[in-house]
Design a protein around this motif. Structure first.
Motif, PDB file in Angstrom:
ATOM      1  N   LEU A 145       0.817  -1.213   0.000  1.00 35.55           N
ATOM      2  CA  LEU A 145       0.000   0.000   0.000  1.00 35.55           C
ATOM      3  C   LEU A 145       0.850   1.263   0.000  1.00 35.55           C
ATOM      4  N   LEU A 146       1.978   1.248   0.695  1.00 29.87           N
ATOM      5  CA  LEU A 146       2.796   2.450   0.850  1.00 29.87           C
ATOM      6  C   LEU A 146       4.077   2.405   0.019  1.00 29.87           C
ATOM      7  N   GLY A 147       4.062   1.669  -1.077  1.00 29.51           N
ATOM      8  CA  GLY A 147       5.255   1.575  -1.919  1.00 29.51           C
ATOM      9  C   GLY A 147       5.609   2.920  -2.551  1.00 29.51           C
ATOM     10  N   ARG A 148       6.657   2.935  -3.361  1.00 27.90           N
ATOM     11  CA  ARG A 148       7.135   4.184  -3.979  1.00 27.90           C
ATOM     12  C   ARG A 148       6.110   4.816  -4.899  1.00 27.90           C
TER      13      ARG A 148
END
Length: 160
Positions: free
Chosen positions: A24-27
């Motif tokens: 969910l919080l990838g680059r």
């Protein structure tokens, strides 16, 4: 506090939560499929974590018994000859109502108040005449014999 519980479900839940957060919080901004996968991982990980954190019931003789709540000696009874575990029949008396009657009678038997015993005996005799028949209920002959003995004991008679 030391727990003897298996920690593998806890580790599995933590790994799933971490995977969900990573996805969910990838680059880059997540695609719809990646967001759905992240949501599923978070939900499964959270569920596994909550199941592991839920307190376990205390194990003891009352919980270990497979019969459950059928007056099998989980309570201290003043009259040991009035402990009972009825057999289940295909058609018999409604279990819940019989359990309530037996509990009422046993509680009155434990007291030394004659008026309370007489009142409960009257209630027991009245309710006994109108016990409903249910599928998978208590054996009728066993319940009738037991309630007759209990009624006699409440009346001060010899229950023999």
């Amino acid at each position: 506090m030391q727990s003897n519980r298996d920690r593998r479900p806890l580790a599995f839940g933590v790994v799933l939560l971490a995977l969900g957060l990573f996805l969910l919080l990838g680059r880059d901004s997540p695609s719809a499929a990646r967001a759905a996968l992240a949501g599923a991982a978070l939900a499964l990980g959270g569920g596994a974590l909550l199941r592991w954190l839920k307190p376990m019931p205390a194990r003891g003789p009352a919980i270990d018994a497979p019969l459950g709540h059928r007056f099998t000696g989980t309570r201290e009874n003043p009259r040991a000859d009035f402990e009972v575990a009825f057999a289940t029949a295909l058609r018999g008396y409604d279990k819940r109502q019989v359990d309530e009657l037996v509990g009422l009678g046993q509680n009155a038997l434990a007291t030394d108040v004659p008026t309370q015993r007489r009142v409960v005996r009257t209630q027991l005799d009245t309710a006994r005449a109108a016990l409903p028949i249910a599928l998978r209920g208590y054996d009728i002959a066993e319940v009738d014999a037991y309630l007759e003995r209990l009624s006699a004991a409440l009346g001060g008679e010899d229950p023999g």
